[in-house]
Design a protein around this motif. Sequence first.
Motif, short mmCIF file in Angstrom:
data_model
loop_
_atom_site.label_atom_id
_atom_site.label_comp_id
_atom_site.label_asym_id
_atom_site.label_seq_id
_atom_site.Cartn_x
_atom_site.Cartn_y
_atom_site.Cartn_z
N LYS A 60 0.84 -1.20 0.00
CA LYS A 60 0.00 0.00 0.00
C LYS A 60 0.88 1.25 0.00
O LYS A 60 0.60 2.22 -0.72
CB LYS A 60 -0.92 0.00 1.22
N ASN A 61 1.94 1.22 0.79
CA ASN A 61 2.88 2.35 0.83
C ASN A 61 3.54 2.54 -0.54
O ASN A 61 3.73 3.67 -0.99
CB ASN A 61 3.96 2.13 1.88
N GLN B 51 1.09 4.26 -2.83
CA GLN B 51 0.91 5.67 -2.47
C GLN B 51 2.13 6.52 -2.82
O GLN B 51 2.00 7.71 -3.12
CB GLN B 51 0.60 5.78 -0.97
N GLN C 11 2.40 7.97 -6.94
CA GLN C 11 1.25 8.62 -7.56
C GLN C 11 1.64 9.41 -8.80
O GLN C 11 0.78 9.74 -9.63
CB GLN C 11 0.56 9.53 -6.54
#
Length: 293
Positions: free
Chosen positions: A114-115, A118, A121
């Motif tokens: 998930k990191n 993120q 982007q």
Amino acid sequence: MKVLQFTIPVPLDKSIIVQKDVLPNFYPHLHRHQEIQLTWIQKGEGTLVADNNMHSFRSNEIFWLGANQPHIFKSEPSYFLPKSKKKIVAWMFFFNPNGALAAFFNLPEMKLLKNFVQQHQSGFKLPAQHVIEVSNKMLRIAQSAGADQLMLFVELLKQLSSYPDLAPLSAGNKTPMFSEHEGIRIGNIYNFIMQQYDKPITLEDAAKQAHMTPQAFCRFFKKHTLHTFVSFLNEVRINEACKKLTDGDYDNIATVAYTCGFNSITNFNRVFKGITGQSPSEYMNSYFQSVEH
């Protein structure tokens, strides 16, 4: 306010969309969508505009585009010729970590992935040395279904997150948000410049395409692209020059300069170094050395 907001059709039984395109050219309009997009260009060449930055692309390259990142893969002008028989072939994966996959990405075991999502982007271009490994994994995902496909996709994300050398496609300031009407207008200007870069284009020519006065056009273009008209035109020309220099189809650097719209080799060298940080000959040497290794 959005730029040609796309809604990727998501089947009810899928959380990852796998799409293969075999077309005369890439979709020619600036657009964005909520899904992250991973694109493997099997066949094709042109220019990728992502946010306010541009990158040349060619066959067997892989790009990651962030959620809602404005972009356009603009095929080279030769793809649009009336008698062109050229085709592009591309595999595209779409997924929305905040949609159907949200609960999955919120699991404690998924924290690192998930990191990773993120942190990217602004997208990235996959370094050439990783393309074979990642494209093979993409093909395995495309050939699978159900839980197997999801597990293979997680393996792919793990693989991508292990690479330390992922430079963003768009550095610094993000392109400001703008309306659909403005997005269409900017896309039309991009198309005009990218199709006419090898000719003498004036500010007045570009303003006429946008149905604006030169003064209003300058303000509009700078506000929505973070570029002046001249800086964007120069980047398009140098981007094309880089492709021609590394393709090896031209006898000398001067020929490349003139076929990319420069009327002076001195000006070409100055602009080239200002944008790439290297002279044309230094750029060619570093490129071919990296290919050999």
